[in-house]
Design an enzyme around this catalytic site. Structure first.
Site, short mmCIF file in Angstrom:
data_model
loop_
_atom_site.label_atom_id
_atom_site.label_comp_id
_atom_site.label_asym_id
_atom_site.label_seq_id
_atom_site.Cartn_x
_atom_site.Cartn_y
_atom_site.Cartn_z
N CYS A 63 63.90 88.85 69.87
CA CYS A 63 64.10 87.31 70.68
C CYS A 63 65.04 87.46 71.54
O CYS A 63 64.77 86.87 73.01
CB CYS A 63 64.06 86.36 69.10
SG CYS A 63 65.18 86.49 68.14
N GLU A 114 63.95 78.62 65.72
CA GLU A 114 63.78 79.34 66.54
C GLU A 114 62.70 80.26 67.96
O GLU A 114 62.36 81.30 66.84
CB GLU A 114 65.34 80.45 66.10
CG GLU A 114 66.16 80.23 65.10
CD GLU A 114 67.44 79.63 66.48
OE1 GLU A 114 67.71 80.05 67.46
OE2 GLU A 114 68.53 79.70 66.15
P1 NAP Z 1 54.58 82.90 65.00
O1 NAP Z 1 53.79 84.16 64.22
O2 NAP Z 1 54.67 82.11 64.97
O3 NAP Z 1 54.53 83.50 63.42
C1 NAP Z 1 55.65 83.10 62.44
C2 NAP Z 1 55.79 82.50 61.31
O4 NAP Z 1 55.34 81.65 61.60
C3 NAP Z 1 55.19 82.93 60.37
O5 NAP Z 1 55.95 83.54 59.37
C4 NAP Z 1 53.35 82.77 60.03
O6 NAP Z 1 53.04 83.16 59.17
C5 NAP Z 1 53.87 81.55 59.95
N1 NAP Z 1 53.03 80.71 60.40
C6 NAP Z 1 52.05 81.32 61.34
N2 NAP Z 1 51.09 80.22 61.34
C7 NAP Z 1 51.91 78.51 60.81
C8 NAP Z 1 51.73 77.55 60.54
N3 NAP Z 1 50.42 76.91 60.52
N4 NAP Z 1 52.00 76.65 59.48
C9 NAP Z 1 52.95 77.26 59.44
N5 NAP Z 1 53.80 78.28 59.74
C10 NAP Z 1 52.48 79.54 60.31
O7 NAP Z 1 55.70 84.62 65.74
P2 NAP Z 1 55.74 86.31 64.77
O8 NAP Z 1 54.47 86.56 65.86
O9 NAP Z 1 56.02 86.10 63.49
O10 NAP Z 1 57.06 86.54 65.44
C11 NAP Z 1 57.09 86.85 66.91
C12 NAP Z 1 57.78 85.67 67.78
O11 NAP Z 1 58.99 84.36 67.15
C13 NAP Z 1 58.39 86.09 69.16
O12 NAP Z 1 58.13 84.84 70.09
C14 NAP Z 1 59.48 85.99 68.70
O13 NAP Z 1 60.42 85.53 69.80
C15 NAP Z 1 59.98 85.04 68.27
N6 NAP Z 1 61.27 85.39 67.62
C16 NAP Z 1 62.50 84.63 67.27
C17 NAP Z 1 63.93 84.43 66.75
C18 NAP Z 1 64.76 83.22 67.28
O14 NAP Z 1 65.46 83.43 66.01
N7 NAP Z 1 64.39 82.92 68.21
C19 NAP Z 1 64.01 85.51 66.32
C20 NAP Z 1 62.46 86.18 66.31
C21 NAP Z 1 61.18 85.96 66.93
P3 NAP Z 1 52.14 84.80 59.28
O15 NAP Z 1 52.71 85.72 59.33
O16 NAP Z 1 50.92 84.37 57.71
O17 NAP Z 1 50.95 84.24 59.90
#
Ligand code: NAP
Length: 524
Positions: free
Chosen positions: A296, A257
């Site tokens: 999102c 997602e």
């Molecule tokens: P993110 O930076 O991609 O982080 C998401 C998760 O991935 C966090 O738990 C993060 O851990 C982890 N992560 C980061 N780097 C990783 C790696 N190399 N390997 C494995 N895991 C890793 O996203 P975010 O800033 O939390 O969320 C915002 C984004 O999410 C927005 O773009 C939004 O559109 C999207 N979103 C989408 C939905 C949907 O249902 N489509 C829902 C909510 C949000 P850490 O926090 O420890 O870095």
């Protein structure tokens, strides 16, 4: 130094090593708690879930697991006030916005508990009718779904620490698959606290639920072929996950997602004095401001008939001017903070990129903050941008600003509106506003292939519709293309991700022994 939160890992509470990562209050700028996953034996944690939690859950029927979900819901309900305190402090969201996360989680669990009851004492799901493979029915095939023997690993985004956990855990646990959650670090406290309450209440079998807070370094390396991975977050991290050997080589099933440039379209039959126009305006303002636009599903692109452009701009700006921004503890505040200063920086950067191709109709920087210091707080008011040349403004269609920002654009024909929406390359949701059922239905079907959800708002559902951005467990959540290609929720459909499908080819007498152990996989 504030306290380090323990991880519930391999069946016991364990502290990571080192000083840990601080979790902050995004309004007051104070440190709240710390998290660390450093030094934990990651293999051991997943093995415990796989070998202890999996068999214990699979030994139960769907109805018995549905009862577990009800009891988890009761535990969360009992501690609800503590969750609001954590959400307001760590996410900087108002009580109303925190409720979408917390009460949304409890509601979703309750729905799956109810739906699970309908599956009764079975341990297998029967997928469709049988098919004869030999003349006279001497040999036949029957598709069954059985729970996968691995773990369900959730890597979640920061914006829904509570709902993001339970909207995934409910169908996983109901399916009989143990859950391991790695919440986003910035807001991990709420998910960790919920797991702590459920563990303390002793309602789930050992190994059924684990939480790891802090870095995910090395976590994906521990996955095995029968595990499943559900990721919610940015497209950038999603790309890393897709290319990880666990996914690319070991065929770990993955659901993604990711981000999405969702749209709202006012249909040509609407005029500025129509109810559909009013409904669009209020929905746009709501979507821009709820959780400071950190959803999102939030509306990022607004398309209106050219003749309505000026009136829409005026009406949306008039409502945005009334939005009070600042400390969510002050009851007069409608919109709280972004999750942290880093996210504030990223929103400002995204705004600058969009502003190179748009004009500012309402500037979020003009909002005075209530009870919050602009030098410390991660607060910003809502910003409405506009362009009269949407075909030329490519950034509007490819840049997600994860905050209270949307862009207004005119269209000249429905074909042009559709082509502009499709420039988003696949989204979670588009909403339509109009009064003519035929046009609304035609547009909904024209958008269905590129959207997980099409939300149609006509005057007759003004008071009944569930909201553009609200994800209801009854409906699909996810979207093709840029939105990640994932599918979650949608009632019992969600159980498919946590089961393996197999065709049992056998004689009628063998199939007669299989069938009573199963129940039809009804998705309603
Ligand atoms: P993110 O930076 O991609 O982080 C998401 C998760 O991935 C966090 O738990 C993060 O851990 C982890 N992560 C980061 N780097 C990783 C790696 N190399 N390997 C494995 N895991 C890793 O996203 P975010 O800033 O939390 O969320 C915002 C984004 O999410 C927005 O773009 C939004 O559109 C999207 N979103 C989408 C939905 C949907 O249902 N489509 C829902 C909510 C949000 P850490 O926090 O420890 O870095």
């Amino acid at each position: 130094m504030s306290s380090l939160l323990p991880n519930y890992w391999a069946g016991r509470w364990q502290y990571g090593t080192g000083p840990g990562i601080p979790l902050m209050d995004p309004v007051l700028g104070q440190e709240l708690v710390r998290v660390s996953s450093d030094g934990l034996d990651l293999e051991q944690g997943l093995a415990h879930a796989r070998e202890v939690g999996g068999p214990a859950l699979r030994a139960l029927s769907y109805r018995e697991r549905a009862d577990l979900l009800s009891r988890v819901g009761e535990v969360l309900q009992a501690h609800r006030e503590a969750y609001f305190e954590i959400a307001i402090a760590n996410s900087g969201t108002t009580r109303k916005d925190s409720s979408i996360d917390i009460d949304g989680a409890i509601y979703t669990l309750g729905q799956y508990a109810r739906w699970g009851q309908s599956l009764g004492q079975a341990r297998v799901l029967l997928d469709g009718p049988g098919c004869n493979l030999a003349r006279g029915g001497a040999f036949a095939s029957r598709h069954v779904l059985t729970p996968t023997r691995g773990v369900a690993l959730f890597i979640n985004a920061f914006n829904f620490p509570a709902w993001g956990l339970w909207e995934k855990a409910a169908p996983a646990l109901l399916s009989g698959v143990p859950v391991v959650v790695k919440p986003a670090t910035a807001t991990a406290w709420l998910a960790q606290r919920m797991v702590a309450d459920v563990v303390a209440a002793g309602v789930l079998p050992a190994g059924a639920l684990s939480v790891l807070c802090g870095s995910s370094r090395g976590l994906l390396d521990t996955l095995q072929p029968f595990d499943v991975l559900s990721f919610t977050g940015s497209a950038q991290t999603a790309a890393l996950i897709r290319s990880h050997p666990a996914v690319a080589q070991a065929s770990v099933r993955v659901n993604i997602e990711a981000d999405s440039l969702n749209s709202a379209i006012l249909l040509p039959d609407a005029t500025p004095d129509s109810q559909a126009f009013e409904l669009l305006v209020s929905e746009v303002v709501r979507e821009m401001t709820v959780k400071s636009g950190q959803k999102c599903t939030a509306i990022r692109r607004i398309f209106v008939p050219e003749a309505c452009f000026d009136a829409a701009a005026e009406a949306i700006v008039a409502q945005l001017e009334l939005v009070s921004v600042g400390n969510p503890r002050n009851e007069s505040v409608r919109m709280g903070a972004l999750v942290n200063r880093e996210q504030l920086g990223s929103v400002r950067e995204g705004l600058a990129a969009l502003q190179s191709q748009t004009e500012v109709l309402h500037d979020g920087n003009d909002h005075a903050l209530i009870d919050a210091d602009p030098a410390v707080a991660s607060c910003i008011g809502p910003t409405l941008l506009a362009t009269r040349h949407p075909q030329d403004a490519h950034r509007v269609h490819d840049t997600e600003v994860f905050g209270p920002v949307a862009t207004l654009m005119p269209y000249r024909s429905l074909d042009e509106a559709l082509s502009l929406v499709h420039r988003g390359q696949g989204s979670l949701v588009t909403s339509l506003y109009g009064a003519q059922p035929q046009t609304l239905a035609d547009m909904a079907l024209a958008l269905a292939d590129s959207h997980g959800r099409v939300h149609v708002v006509s005057p007759d559902v003004a008071a009944a519709h569930s909201g553009h951005g609200n994800v209801m467990p009854q409906s699909l959540h996810g979207g093709p293309g840029r939105a990640g290609g994932g599918e979650e929720l949608g009632g019992l459909r969600a159980l498919g991700f946590y089961h393996r499908r197999s065709a049992i080819q056998a004689s009628p007498s063998v199939l007669a022994e299989v069938l009573p152990q199963g129940t039809a996989w009804t998705v309603d």
